[in-house]
Design a protein around this motif. Structure first.
Motif, PDB file in Angstrom:
ATOM      1  N   PHE A   1      -9.478   5.191  -9.739  1.00  0.00           N
ATOM      2  CA  PHE A   1     -10.517   4.972  -8.732  1.00  0.00           C
ATOM      3  C   PHE A   1     -11.031   6.307  -8.207  1.00  0.00           C
ATOM      4  CE2 PHE A   1      -7.897   1.000  -7.867  1.00  0.00           C
ATOM      5  CZ  PHE A   1      -8.715   0.201  -8.643  1.00  0.00           C
ATOM      6  N   PRO A   2     -12.293   6.361  -7.765  1.00  0.00           N
ATOM      7  CA  PRO A   2     -12.813   7.612  -7.214  1.00  0.00           C
ATOM      8  C   PRO A   2     -12.235   7.932  -5.839  1.00  0.00           C
ATOM      9  CG  PRO A   2     -14.481   5.876  -7.067  1.00  0.00           C
ATOM     10  CD  PRO A   2     -13.345   5.325  -7.878  1.00  0.00           C
ATOM     11  N   GLU A   3     -11.744   6.889  -5.117  1.00  0.00           N
ATOM     12  CA  GLU A   3     -11.207   7.123  -3.770  1.00  0.00           C
ATOM     13  C   GLU A   3      -9.677   7.119  -3.805  1.00  0.00           C
ATOM     14  OE1 GLU A   3     -14.310   3.992  -4.255  1.00  0.00           O
ATOM     15  OE2 GLU A   3     -12.127   3.914  -4.428  1.00  0.00           O
ATOM     16  N   GLU A   4      -9.088   7.828  -2.861  1.00  0.00           N
ATOM     17  CA  GLU A   4      -7.635   7.832  -2.700  1.00  0.00           C
ATOM     18  C   GLU A   4      -7.160   6.462  -2.236  1.00  0.00           C
ATOM     19  OE1 GLU A   4      -4.153  10.341  -0.261  1.00  0.00           O
ATOM     20  OE2 GLU A   4      -6.297  10.718   0.116  1.00  0.00           O
ATOM     21  N   ARG A   5      -5.953   6.088  -2.629  1.00  0.00           N
ATOM     22  CA  ARG A   5      -5.329   4.869  -2.133  1.00  0.00           C
ATOM     23  C   ARG A   5      -4.110   5.226  -1.297  1.00  0.00           C
ATOM     24  NH1 ARG A   5      -9.345   3.350  -3.569  1.00  0.00           N
ATOM     25  NH2 ARG A   5     -10.004   1.363  -4.487  1.00  0.00           N
ATOM     26  N   PHE A   6      -3.977   4.525  -0.157  1.00  0.00           N
ATOM     27  CA  PHE A   6      -2.823   4.702   0.707  1.00  0.00           C
ATOM     28  C   PHE A   6      -1.913   3.495   0.528  1.00  0.00           C
ATOM     29  CE2 PHE A   6      -6.520   6.711   2.764  1.00  0.00           C
ATOM     30  CZ  PHE A   6      -6.081   8.031   2.751  1.00  0.00           C
ATOM     31  N   ILE A   7      -0.623   3.731   0.572  1.00  0.00           N
ATOM     32  CA  ILE A   7       0.343   2.655   0.422  1.00  0.00           C
ATOM     33  C   ILE A   7       1.381   2.784   1.531  1.00  0.00           C
ATOM     34  CG2 ILE A   7       1.634   4.033  -1.280  1.00  0.00           C
ATOM     35  CD1 ILE A   7       2.545   1.390  -2.559  1.00  0.00           C
ATOM     36  N   GLU A   8       1.579   1.707   2.257  1.00  0.00           N
ATOM     37  CA  GLU A   8       2.579   1.679   3.312  1.00  0.00           C
ATOM     38  C   GLU A   8       3.196   0.294   3.352  1.00  0.00           C
ATOM     39  OE1 GLU A   8       3.049   2.546   8.096  1.00  0.00           O
ATOM     40  OE2 GLU A   8       1.426   3.494   6.972  1.00  0.00           O
ATOM     41  N   TRP A   9       4.500   0.254   3.192  1.00  0.00           N
ATOM     42  CA  TRP A   9       5.242  -1.001   3.094  1.00  0.00           C
ATOM     43  C   TRP A   9       4.625  -1.853   1.983  1.00  0.00           C
ATOM     44  CZ3 TRP A   9       5.237  -5.948   6.416  1.00  0.00           C
ATOM     45  CH2 TRP A   9       6.415  -6.686   6.163  1.00  0.00           C
ATOM     46  N   ASN A  10       4.126  -3.047   2.283  1.00  0.00           N
ATOM     47  CA  ASN A  10       3.551  -3.929   1.263  1.00  0.00           C
ATOM     48  C   ASN A  10       2.029  -3.877   1.226  1.00  0.00           C
ATOM     49  OD1 ASN A  10       6.132  -4.986   0.601  1.00  0.00           O
ATOM     50  ND2 ASN A  10       6.019  -6.364   2.352  1.00  0.00           N
ATOM     51  N   PHE A  11       1.462  -2.871   1.883  1.00  0.00           N
ATOM     52  CA  PHE A  11       0.014  -2.811   2.038  1.00  0.00           C
ATOM     53  C   PHE A  11      -0.577  -1.636   1.259  1.00  0.00           C
ATOM     54  CE2 PHE A  11       1.366  -4.419   6.418  1.00  0.00           C
ATOM     55  CZ  PHE A  11       1.312  -5.746   6.028  1.00  0.00           C
ATOM     56  N   VAL A  12      -1.729  -1.890   0.626  1.00  0.00           N
ATOM     57  CA  VAL A  12      -2.462  -0.864  -0.116  1.00  0.00           C
ATOM     58  C   VAL A  12      -3.911  -0.917   0.328  1.00  0.00           C
ATOM     59  CG1 VAL A  12      -3.332  -0.184  -2.384  1.00  0.00           C
ATOM     60  CG2 VAL A  12      -0.933  -0.870  -2.120  1.00  0.00           C
ATOM     61  N   ALA A  13      -4.527   0.252   0.564  1.00  0.00           N
ATOM     62  CA  ALA A  13      -5.929   0.275   0.990  1.00  0.00           C
ATOM     63  C   ALA A  13      -6.517   1.659   0.781  1.00  0.00           C
ATOM     64  CB  ALA A  13      -6.059  -0.137   2.457  1.00  0.00           C
ATOM     65  N   SER A  14      -7.852   1.713   0.721  1.00  0.00           N
ATOM     66  CA  SER A  14      -8.557   2.996   0.656  1.00  0.00           C
ATOM     67  C   SER A  14      -8.846   3.524   2.054  1.00  0.00           C
ATOM     68  CB  SER A  14      -9.870   2.832  -0.125  1.00  0.00           C
ATOM     69  OG  SER A  14     -10.702   1.876   0.520  1.00  0.00           O
ATOM     70  N   ASP A  15      -8.593   2.703   3.074  1.00  0.00           N
ATOM     71  CA  ASP A  15      -8.839   3.063   4.466  1.00  0.00           C
ATOM     72  C   ASP A  15      -7.571   2.766   5.267  1.00  0.00           C
ATOM     73  OD1 ASP A  15      -9.644   3.329   7.106  1.00  0.00           O
ATOM     74  OD2 ASP A  15     -11.533   2.222   6.835  1.00  0.00           O
ATOM     75  N   ARG A  16      -7.020   3.779   5.910  1.00  0.00           N
ATOM     76  CA  ARG A  16      -5.791   3.588   6.683  1.00  0.00           C
ATOM     77  C   ARG A  16      -5.966   2.563   7.806  1.00  0.00           C
ATOM     78  NH1 ARG A  16      -1.783   7.228   5.487  1.00  0.00           N
ATOM     79  NH2 ARG A  16      -2.387   9.221   4.529  1.00  0.00           N
ATOM     80  N   ALA A  17      -7.213   2.380   8.262  1.00  0.00           N
ATOM     81  CA  ALA A  17      -7.457   1.413   9.338  1.00  0.00           C
ATOM     82  C   ALA A  17      -7.129  -0.007   8.886  1.00  0.00           C
ATOM     83  CB  ALA A  17      -8.908   1.500   9.796  1.00  0.00           C
ATOM     84  N   LEU A  18      -7.336  -0.304   7.613  1.00  0.00           N
ATOM     85  CA  LEU A  18      -7.000  -1.625   7.082  1.00  0.00           C
ATOM     86  C   LEU A  18      -5.493  -1.854   7.102  1.00  0.00           C
ATOM     87  CD1 LEU A  18      -9.432  -1.853   4.025  1.00  0.00           C
ATOM     88  CD2 LEU A  18      -9.609  -3.086   6.188  1.00  0.00           C
TER      89      LEU A  18
END
Length: 296
Positions: free
Chosen positions: A245-262
């Motif tokens: 993907f062109p954007e970075e992905r964040f992963i925390e616990w069971n959650f993945v998103a391109s926006d930490r706010a999500l």
């Protein structure tokens, strides 16, 4: 010139009442294409008193892919799905804006000795699909494209490659391929691959660029072409990857998103019981602490 960019060793991790071998993410390589998380489950030999019981837990922004080599898992989710997965089949659950599920030993196996062995994989969703409606697809083993070339067995578990397409409904260009042989064979499939690529050795060994590699290792390629490698007798490997993907992905616990706010919102929603629930389930996995939030 070597095309091997990185070698990742399987690391032990505890997912509650079950030990796994963590493969991705890795500090030097967070993703391979859209693949963001891979756990090698087992082989776990359980007594009649031991069972797998992963109670309600949430996901966002990803699809989960469960592929078993041995044993059985019963999946239930907040969509109302209730299905048993057995070796060779695929459970593909797309979390999108949010889904909750459980994974348990089926009732008929709970009072007998059993073995569980397989892969649990998370595939990140493209940005425009991160908050899509959740869905679930079960693909039977016989629905997956399988073929033999020069004594080498191939299976396209997910995605598209070799001019073939899996029945698993993926959201971005990717591939997850099983390759196995009972005799020593040379494999050269680079022309069929694309994006980023890696090779996971489940059992046996391969020879690549003058070196031999064994089980529980991932070899990440510098590019998808991959050098030809030699499968030793009785070896099974998995090739996975695809377009990053062109954007970075964040992963925390069971959650993945391109926006930490999500992710922040998902954590708050789980704490405040705003996720949907799984029918006939009451136990929930609490949000890991410390996170600055108190679970209710």
């Amino acid at each position: 010139m070597s095309n091997t960019d990185l070698i990742i060793e399987e690391r032990a991790a505890n997912i509650g009442n079950f030990m796994v071998g963590r493969l991705l993410p890795f500090r030097q390589k967070r993703m391979v294409g859209p693949f963001i998380f891979i756990d090698h489950m087992g082989p776990a030999h359980m007594t009649a008193e031991q069972n797998m019981d992963v109670v309600m837990h949430p996901h966002i922004g990803l699809s989960t892919l469960t592929f078993l080599f041995e044993g059985s898992v019963f999946h239930r989710d907040s969509l109302g799905t209730a299905v048993e997965i057995k070796p060779g089949a695929v459970n593909w659950m797309t979390a999108g804006k949010g889904v909750v599920h459980t994974e348990r030993t089926p009732d008929y196996l709970r009072n007998q000795s059993k073995t569980l062995h397989g892969l649990q994989i998370w595939v990140a969703l493209p940005k425009d699909q991160e908050e899509c409606e959740p869905s679930f697809t079960h693909v039977r083993a016989e629905q997956l494209p399988s073929w033999v070339e020069d004594g080498v067995e191939f299976k396209l578990i997910a995605g598209e490659a070799f001019g073939k397409q899996s029945a698993v409904p993926v959201y971005s260009p990717l591939y997850f391929i099983e390759i196995k042989s009972t005799t020593t064979k040379t494999v050269a499939i680079g022309e069929y691959l694309y994006g980023e690529s890696a090779l996971y050795i489940l059992e046996g060994a391969i020879k690549l660029e003058g070196n031999q590699y064994g089980p529980k290792q991932i070899l990440v390629a510098k590019n998808s072409t991959l050098c030809a490698f030699e499968l030793q007798a009785n070896t099974t490997v998995y090739i996975f990857g695809g377009d990053p993907f062109p954007e970075e992905r964040f992963i925390e616990w069971n959650f993945v998103a391109s926006d930490r706010a999500l992710i922040k919102k998902a954590k708050e929603d789980w704490v405040n019981n705003k996720f949907p629930t799984v029918p006939n389930e009451t136990m929930r996995v609490p949000l890991p602490q410390p996170k600055g939030l108190k679970n209710k």
